[in-house]
Design an enzyme around this catalytic site. Structure first.
Site, short mmCIF file in Angstrom:
data_model
loop_
_atom_site.label_atom_id
_atom_site.label_comp_id
_atom_site.label_asym_id
_atom_site.label_seq_id
_atom_site.Cartn_x
_atom_site.Cartn_y
_atom_site.Cartn_z
NE ARG A 51 3.10 4.27 9.69
CZ ARG A 51 2.87 3.38 8.76
NH1 ARG A 51 1.68 2.78 8.70
NH2 ARG A 51 3.74 3.04 7.85
N GLY A 52 2.35 6.75 7.08
CA GLY A 52 2.28 6.15 5.75
C GLY A 52 1.87 7.26 4.78
CB ALA A 53 3.37 8.38 1.58
NE ARG A 94 6.34 11.78 9.43
CZ ARG A 94 6.42 10.45 9.32
NH1 ARG A 94 5.32 9.73 9.20
NH2 ARG A 94 7.59 9.84 9.29
CD GLN A 199 7.49 2.85 11.36
OE1 GLN A 199 8.47 2.21 11.72
NE2 GLN A 199 7.55 4.14 11.14
CG ASP A 240 7.52 7.88 2.75
OD1 ASP A 240 7.91 6.71 2.88
OD2 ASP A 240 6.66 8.41 3.47
CG ASN A 250 9.80 2.97 1.77
OD1 ASN A 250 8.72 3.52 1.99
ND2 ASN A 250 10.01 1.72 2.13
CE LYS A 251 9.77 4.73 8.39
NZ LYS A 251 9.99 6.05 9.06
O1 MRU Z 1 7.39 7.05 9.01
P1 MRU Z 1 6.26 6.32 8.34
O2 MRU Z 1 5.72 5.20 9.15
O3 MRU Z 1 5.18 7.27 7.86
O4 MRU Z 1 6.93 5.71 7.03
C1 MRU Z 1 6.10 5.02 6.12
C2 MRU Z 1 6.81 4.42 4.98
O5 MRU Z 1 8.00 4.56 4.82
C3 MRU Z 1 5.96 3.71 3.97
O6 MRU Z 1 6.65 2.67 3.37
C4 MRU Z 1 5.50 4.69 2.88
O7 MRU Z 1 5.00 5.87 3.45
C5 MRU Z 1 4.45 4.09 2.00
S1 MRU Z 1 2.91 3.79 2.83
C6 MRU Z 1 1.88 3.11 1.65
#
Ligand code: MRU
Length: 348
Positions: A51-53, A94, A199, A240, A250-251
C-alpha cells in the site's frame, strides 16, 4: 545487543516473481511473499499487503509486465487486447492513488513503436524496473527538499505511512526523517495511529524504529492536545492525488490535522512525487474517494466492537483544501501558493 539500523524496503523484483513485504502482518511478523500471477498482484494491492501510492504504482507496473510475459500468443493484436484487459483490471484495484494509473500508462507508452510480442515483453519489464529505480531517486530528492524546510530537532507530526515501505525507498513524508538521521539530525516524530487500518501504529512506528528515528505513537484523537502540550512545530503528510489547484487527497484524518494546524499556526506540508499530481482535474471535489469494508471499523483484532448491524461509513481518504497547505514538497523543489501557478510551472 545493539540493533542494526536500516531503512526497510518492501519491493524486490526477481527473475520470475515480485517479492513484497506483507504489510498486513507488520509489526509482529516480518513476512515476505512472492507474487507470480496477476490475481496475486491484484489481491496484494486491494488487501493492503502492499500500500501507499508510489508502491501501489510500482507493484501494478510489475504486475502488468509480468502478466504480459505470460501471454502465450505471438500475434501482436491479440497481445494488445490481453494487455488492455489486464491494465483495466489492475487499474480498478484502488481508485484514489493516481500513481496506479500513471504507472500503468507509462507501461502502455513503451508499446507505441514495438514490432513484435517479444519486444513488447522486454520493453514492459524494462519500464517497470526503471520506474522502480526512478522512485527511489525521486524520494531521496523529496527527503533533501524536506530537510530544507524542517529544522534540526523539530517536533513533527505525521499520519498514516508515507514511508520507505510505501515507496521504493525513503518514502515521501518520512524521507526527511530517514535522511536526517543519516546526516545527524534528530527529529522528534509524533505518529498518529491512523484508524481504522492503523498504518501509523503498525507501519510508521515500526519503520521509524527500524531506522533509528525518535518516534512516539498517539491515537488520532490526541492530535490537538499533542500539538498544544508537546509543542508540535510542523506536520508533514503524504498524498494519493493532488489536483491542479493543490487540493490533496490523503489518508482519512489528514484534513483534520490541516485544520488543527491553522488553529495552532503550525506549518502543514504535503510531500509527494510529481506522479501523484493529476492535472486533468481542477480541484479536490473531483478526486474519487475509496470506501472500504465495514469490517475494517467494526472488527478489531478479530473481535466485533460494535452492534452487528450498525450502518458504517468508511472512506479511506479525505481531501485537504489547498488553502490549508503551507507547501508541497516534490522532487523538483518545494511548491508554495499560489499552487495553481507553482504546480503548473513545476509539474505541468
Ligand atoms: O490506504 P493506504 O495505506 O494505501 O494509504 C496511504 C496513504 O494515504 C499515504 O499517505 C499516501 O499513499 C502516500 S505514500 C508515500
Amino acid at each position: 545487543m545493539t540493533q542494526t539500523l536500516t531503512i526497510p524496503t518492501s519491493l524486490e523484483w526477481h527473475e520470475d516473481y515480485l517479492l513484497i513485504l506483507n504489510q498486513q502482518k507488520l509489526p509482529n511478523t516480518v513476512e515476505y511473499i512472492k507474487l507470480t500471477n496477476i490475481e496475486e498482484y491484484y489481491d496484494a494491492i486491494i488487501t493492503l499487503k502492499v500500500r501507499g501510492a508510489p508502491a501501489i504504482g510500482i507493484t501494478a507496473a510489475y504486475g502488468l509486465a509480468h502478466a504480459a510475459r505470460q501471454y502465450e500468443t505471438n500475434d501482436l493484436a491479440e497481445f494488445m487486447d490481453l494487455f488492455q484487459r489486464d491494465k483495466k483490471y489492475l487499474a480498478g484495484s484502488r481508485p484514489t492513488a493516481v500513481n496506479l494509473v500513471w504507472a500503468l500508462n507509462r507501461l502502455e507508452n513503451v508499446l507505441e513503436h514495438i514490432s513484435s510480442v517479444n519486444e513488447a515483453k522486454t520493453n514492459l519489464l524494462h519500464a517497470a524496473v526503471q520506474l522502480h529505480a526512478e522512485d527511489e531517486a525521486v524520494c531521496r530528492l523529496i527527503g533533501e527538499y524536506g530537510l530544507s524546510v524542517l529544522k534540526d530537532k523539530q517536533i513533527v507530526m505525521t499520519i498514516c505511512n508515507a514511508g520507505s515501505i510505501a515507496t521504493s525507498k525513503y518514502g515521501t513524508a518520512l524521507a526527511p526523517f530517514h535522511l536526517g538521521r543519516e546526516k545527524g539530525k534528530a527529529f522528534q516524530v509524533y505518529a498518529c495511529e491512523t484508524r481504522p487500518v492503523l498504518q501509523g501504529a503498525r507501519l510508521t512506528a515500526w519503520e521509524l524504529q527500524q531506522s533509528g528515528v525518535d518516534v512516539t505513537l498517539i491515537t488520532d484523537s490526541m492530535a490537538a492536545h499533542t500539538m498544544k502540550e508537546r509543542g508540535v512545530e510542523a506536520v508533514i503528510v503524504g498524498a494519493d492525488r493532488i489536483s491542479a489547484n493543490g487540493d490533496t487527497a490523503n489518508k482519512i484524518g489528514t484534513s483534520m490535522l490541516a485544520i488543527l494546524c491553522k488553529h495552532f499556526n503550525i506549518p502543514f506540508y504535503v510531500a509527494a512525487p510529481s506522479s501523484t499530481f493529476d492535472l486533468s482535474i481542477r480541484n479536490g471535489n473531483e478526486i474519487p474517494i475509496e470506501e472500504r469494508t465495514r469490517e475494517e471499523i467494526t472488527i478489531v483484532g478479530g473481535t466485533l466492537i460494535s452492534p452487528e448491524n450498525v450502518p458504517v461509513y468508511n472512506p479511506a481518504f479525505d481531501v485537504t483544501p489547498h488553502e490549508l497547505i503551507t507547501g508541497i514538497i516534490t522532487e523538483k523543489g518545494v511548491l508554495y501558493p499560489s499552487f495553481e501557478e507553482s504546480i503548473q510551472q513545476s509539474i505541468g
